[in-house]
Design an enzyme around this catalytic site. Sequence first.
Site, PDB file in Angstrom:
ATOM      1  N   LYS A  60      81.924   9.187  20.299  1.00 61.72           N
ATOM      2  CA  LYS A  60      82.048   8.261  19.235  1.00 61.72           C
ATOM      3  C   LYS A  60      80.933   8.533  17.593  1.00 61.72           C
ATOM      4  CE  LYS A  60      85.823   5.642  21.116  1.00 61.72           C
ATOM      5  NZ  LYS A  60      85.946   3.960  21.627  1.00 61.72           N
ATOM      6  N   GLU A  94      90.541   7.250  15.483  1.00 64.12           N
ATOM      7  CA  GLU A  94      92.393   8.046  14.477  1.00 64.12           C
ATOM      8  C   GLU A  94      93.749   6.501  14.625  1.00 64.12           C
ATOM      9  OE1 GLU A  94      89.845   7.855  17.405  1.00 64.12           O
ATOM     10  OE2 GLU A  94      89.550   9.717  18.656  1.00 64.12           O
ATOM     11  N   HIS A 115     106.369  28.162  38.718  1.00 64.20           N
ATOM     12  CA  HIS A 115     106.627  29.593  38.023  1.00 64.20           C
ATOM     13  C   HIS A 115     104.800  30.156  37.173  1.00 64.20           C
ATOM     14  CE1 HIS A 115     110.257  30.439  39.581  1.00 64.20           C
ATOM     15  NE2 HIS A 115     110.379  29.178  39.240  1.00 64.20           N
ATOM     16  N   GLU A 136      89.323   8.092  33.062  1.00 62.44           N
ATOM     17  CA  GLU A 136      88.306   7.236  32.577  1.00 62.44           C
ATOM     18  C   GLU A 136      88.391   5.500  33.032  1.00 62.44           C
ATOM     19  OE1 GLU A 136      88.712   6.359  28.229  1.00 62.44           O
ATOM     20  OE2 GLU A 136      90.404   4.765  28.606  1.00 62.44           O
ATOM     21  N   LYS A 196      94.019  -2.020  20.373  1.00 59.21           N
ATOM     22  CA  LYS A 196      93.362  -3.545  21.202  1.00 59.21           C
ATOM     23  C   LYS A 196      92.421  -3.853  20.170  1.00 59.21           C
ATOM     24  CE  LYS A 196      90.970  -4.158  25.183  1.00 59.21           C
ATOM     25  NZ  LYS A 196      90.899  -4.510  27.063  1.00 59.21           N
ATOM     26  N   GLY A 234      92.800  -0.572  27.871  1.00 59.60           N
ATOM     27  CA  GLY A 234      93.651   0.011  27.528  1.00 59.60           C
ATOM     28  C   GLY A 234      94.791   0.412  27.795  1.00 59.60           C
ATOM     29  N   ARG A 235      93.837   1.105  28.968  1.00 54.75           N
ATOM     30  CA  ARG A 235      95.081   2.372  29.600  1.00 54.75           C
ATOM     31  C   ARG A 235      95.868   1.225  31.243  1.00 54.75           C
ATOM     32  NH1 ARG A 235      89.251   2.535  31.135  1.00 54.75           N
ATOM     33  NH2 ARG A 235      88.827   1.868  32.658  1.00 54.75           N
TER      34      ARG A 235
HETATM   35  O1  F6P Z   1      88.668   6.467  24.584  1.00 59.49           O
HETATM   36  C1  F6P Z   1      88.339   5.347  24.513  1.00 59.49           C
HETATM   37  C2  F6P Z   1      89.249   3.824  24.240  1.00 59.49           C
HETATM   38  O2  F6P Z   1      89.107   2.953  24.773  1.00 59.49           O
HETATM   39  C3  F6P Z   1      90.538   3.915  25.767  1.00 59.49           C
HETATM   40  O3  F6P Z   1      89.930   3.069  26.818  1.00 59.49           O
HETATM   41  C4  F6P Z   1      91.669   3.193  24.696  1.00 59.49           C
HETATM   42  O4  F6P Z   1      92.492   3.191  25.944  1.00 59.49           O
HETATM   43  C5  F6P Z   1      91.578   3.949  23.661  1.00 59.49           C
HETATM   44  O5  F6P Z   1      90.369   4.411  23.334  1.00 59.49           O
HETATM   45  C6  F6P Z   1      92.388   3.300  21.865  1.00 59.49           C
HETATM   46  O6  F6P Z   1      91.396   2.143  21.752  1.00 59.49           O
HETATM   47  P1  F6P Z   1      92.453   0.659  21.034  1.00 59.49           P
HETATM   48  O7  F6P Z   1      93.247   0.331  21.927  1.00 59.49           O
HETATM   49  O8  F6P Z   1      91.304  -0.231  21.031  1.00 59.49           O
HETATM   50  O9  F6P Z   1      92.342   1.891  19.651  1.00 59.49           O
END
Ligand code: F6P
Length: 550
Positions: free
Chosen positions: A514, A221, A394, A363, A215, A277-278
């Site tokens: 972060k 990452e 199990h 979240e 987003k 995002g979620r």
């Molecule tokens: O972990 C926080 C967060 O902002 C989530 O809400 C989101 O889904 C994720 O990081 C990834 O963010 P982006 O799509 O901006 O890389």
Amino acid sequence: MAARAGVITSRPTVKRQVWKDLAAHYKKIEDLHLRQLFADDPTRGTRLTAEAVGLYLDYSKNRITDETLQLLIQLAEESHLQDRIDAMFRGDKINLTEKRAVLHTALRAPRDASVFVDGKNVVPEVHAVLDRMADFSNRVRSGEWKGHTGKRIRNVINVGIGGSDLGPVMAYEALKHYSDRNMTFRFVSNIDGTDFAEAVRDLDPSETLFIISSKTFTTLETMTNAHTAREWSLAGLGGDEKSIAKHFVAVSTNAAEVTKFGIDTSNMFEFWDWVGGRYSMDSAIGLSTMVAIGPENFRAMLHGFHQMDEHFRTTPFQQNLPVLMGLLSIWYNDFFGAQTVAVLPYEQYLKRFPAYLQQLTMESNGKHVTLDGKTVRHDTGPIYWGEPGTNGQHSFYQLIHQGTRLIPCDFIAFSKALNPLGRHHDMLIANVCAQTEALAFGKTAEQVAAEGTPKWLVPHRVFEGNRPSNTILAEQLTPETLGKLVALYEHSVFTQGVIWNIDSFDQWGVELGKVLAQRIIPELESKTEPPLAHDSSTNNLITYYRKSKQ
Ligand code: F6P
């Protein structure tokens, strides 16, 4: 008395009369056993059910009476749940701390619908992006979209994390049955290099397309993995920068960062800041899903979401599936003190569904202050977890049946198997029924003794029962059903957030870690001994790591 949009009341939830009435009612019925409730009302098993848009909810095996339900519904009404639902669907900026509308429902609105954000109807844009996604997906799936060397794309790797990963992974796994089996789909999320290395180790760069999904297009990452993917792809394609256009597309709200990364915006699929995002798996973030299952199936999934949206928006709370599930969750979380909810899909394709729900629920509702910034006086967001049945039986079911904690469970099952094999499916469903029955009714000491169990062993073999569960049944796991199921949980989360009067759509809790990581990275990488100004534990861990990685 809304001082700001969305803040309906600043009165602490626990101070409201209906909350106090619920607390008093809980005291009255906390020891009431499901055995008794079922014995007293032979119609309970059919009466406490609700069905909508093809999902059947049996909530009779919950520790509730008609009075509980009436009080919970009153709680929802007095929390102005309907006003808040309307505000969300209307595009009001109900995400107060980020001053944003919350309009994942617009992502699945039909073409002729209108949803306004700041005076602009966003539905045409939503469908324009869906159409571009469909065109792109068709070209990749048919082989018309060629890689740099002229070979067709056989491998698609989604690079993203959180909402830009969990939705796509879950949906791919859930809908694998409908996917193009001649293509390989992989998902890279972790900053741990192993994730990328394992995803590409057997792939040919000339046949591999990366979808960089973020987003913000700034997430550590994703950007690190995206750069590694770029290097891997370029190295395998003779270093020709022109190859990027054939092997990289982006999904983002941030065109400037996408361009900076080197992806042409003509290869970018847009979404908007009013999609959390979620809550984004049915935006362009679902591009990998669409390539996997095809545009028609993707649209069927959106139609499923939309049907549940309409059900949630228009149905009286007594028959409203997400409202009922949200209220039951409040009941156990805040009155019984249950810490968790187990989600137990009896469908192997839903193996990533609990992981997906963890972000959606935790979240969203893992918040300690109300919309007006006051500390909440009750527990919020329970911990969601789970595994598919029958595997979980199990493993951890022992604790659910005989442990000391109360774990409300959601069982999810389908009448028709996608892979009908002999007696497998009847056996699977027998286990769903058996588990919910065992949890609710248990086995008394008398029953155990009557089986000839030695006296000393009896306590070990007793099942107290009175362990609550919901059972959600649908005909078959299809794209449409998946949409309904996800929307069911989305709106249940919303219902809970409204009652707790929290902002279910921000996620400030992920920020501090972060920021600190950004500070620590150079300290780990520094060639010379860095001056460390953390606490003594963090300093020590950094020093230990620096020494041991030599
Ligand atoms: O972990 C926080 C967060 O902002 C989530 O809400 C989101 O889904 C994720 O990081 C990834 O963010 P982006 O799509 O901006 O890389």
